[in-house]
Enzyme design. Structure first.
Site, short mmCIF file in Angstrom:
data_model
loop_
_atom_site.label_atom_id
_atom_site.label_comp_id
_atom_site.label_asym_id
_atom_site.label_seq_id
_atom_site.Cartn_x
_atom_site.Cartn_y
_atom_site.Cartn_z
N SER A 1 45.82 29.71 61.98
CA SER A 1 44.73 30.16 61.12
C SER A 1 45.27 31.21 60.18
O SER A 1 46.28 31.87 60.48
CB SER A 1 43.61 30.77 61.98
N TYR B 1 40.36 37.77 67.91
CA TYR B 1 40.63 36.43 67.38
C TYR B 1 41.90 36.46 66.55
O TYR B 1 42.77 35.59 66.71
CB TYR B 1 39.45 35.94 66.53
#
Length: 251
Positions: free
Chosen positions: A138, A151
């Site tokens: 990501s 995250y």
């Protein structure tokens, strides 16, 4: 002979789109996911194009990971491509307000789950002296944004593991690379905001976000390069996005 690809998180989003495009390009597919009804439906859809095998397990469950992968029939035992796609985000809170269960879920799925699945499959690739591992990261693994804390940390770990895998597996001729998407319109935000669909919809408001098929198309391109070519690290944004936090919204 058709190559075999194992895709985790295959029941939705990038995983599902990747399974679809690889099936249509003559790969035999091992679909992995937690939701058996979705696995069954996708297997039925893709069986029109290729041979399909399904494995239903949670990547957080170490015992289930190894039992399921070790149960593969001979026809699906030589895994050529591993797509480590299973991942999640839970919550968007400042570090001091973070939920411990959310932290555990992100670390267990994004980091430990990736490690468990890789550990189960890498010996097969070493034995056959070939293989290709694609780790889905990501933009959160390249930069940190407010309230992204755990995250972002989990995806930074994916980035580091991708680099380390590439070094450790180099002597065995195994290709390793990562794809780091920016904003992709999937169930991601619905999961992050725990079913708050209005809040999830606002994430994509005024943005032509990437679609799962966009990333799947890139994955197919990467795995279909000649074997001497390894695309090691790739960041993908929608045109409207310049960084994790810089977005051009048409509103």
């Amino acid at each position: 002979m058709s190559k075999i690809a194992l895709v985790t998180g295959a029941t939705s989003g990038i995983g599902k789109a990747t399974a679809q495009i690889l099936a249509k390009n003559n790969y035999k597919i091992i679909l992995c996911g937690r939701r058996e009804d979705r696995l069954t439906a996708l297997a039925k859809e893709l069986s029109e194009f290729t041979e399909i095998h399904t494995l239903s397990f949670d990547v957080r469950d170490k015992k289930a990971v190894f039992e399921n992968i070790n149960s593969l029939p001979e026809a699906f035992s030589k895994i050529d491509v591993l797509i480590n796609n299973a991942g999640n985000a839970h919550g968007l809170d400042a570090i001091q307000n973070g939920d411990l269960d959310d932290w555990d879920a992100m670390i267990d799925i994004n980091v430990k789950g990736l490690l468990y699945v890789s550990k189960a499959i890498i010996p097969r690739m070493i034995e056959q002296k070939s293989g290709h591992i694609i780790n889905i990261g990501s933009i959160a693994g390249k930069e940190v944004y407010p309230n992204g804390n755990v995250y972002c940390a989990s995806k930074h770990a994916v980035d580091a593991l991708n680099q380390a895998m590439r070094m450790d597996l180099n002597p065995y001729g195994i290709r390793v690379g990562a794809i780091h998407p920016g904003m992709v319109e999937t169930e991601f935000s619905e999961v992050r905001f725990k079913g708050d669909n209005d809040r999830a919809a606002n994430v994509y408001k005024g943005i032509e976000a990437l679609q799962p098929e966009d990333i799947a198309d890139i994955i197919h391109f990467v795995v279909s390069r000649p074997y001497h070519v390894n695309i090691a690290d790739l960041i993908v944004f929608p045109t409207a996005q310049a960084s994790a936090t810089i977005l051009k919204r048409n509103i």
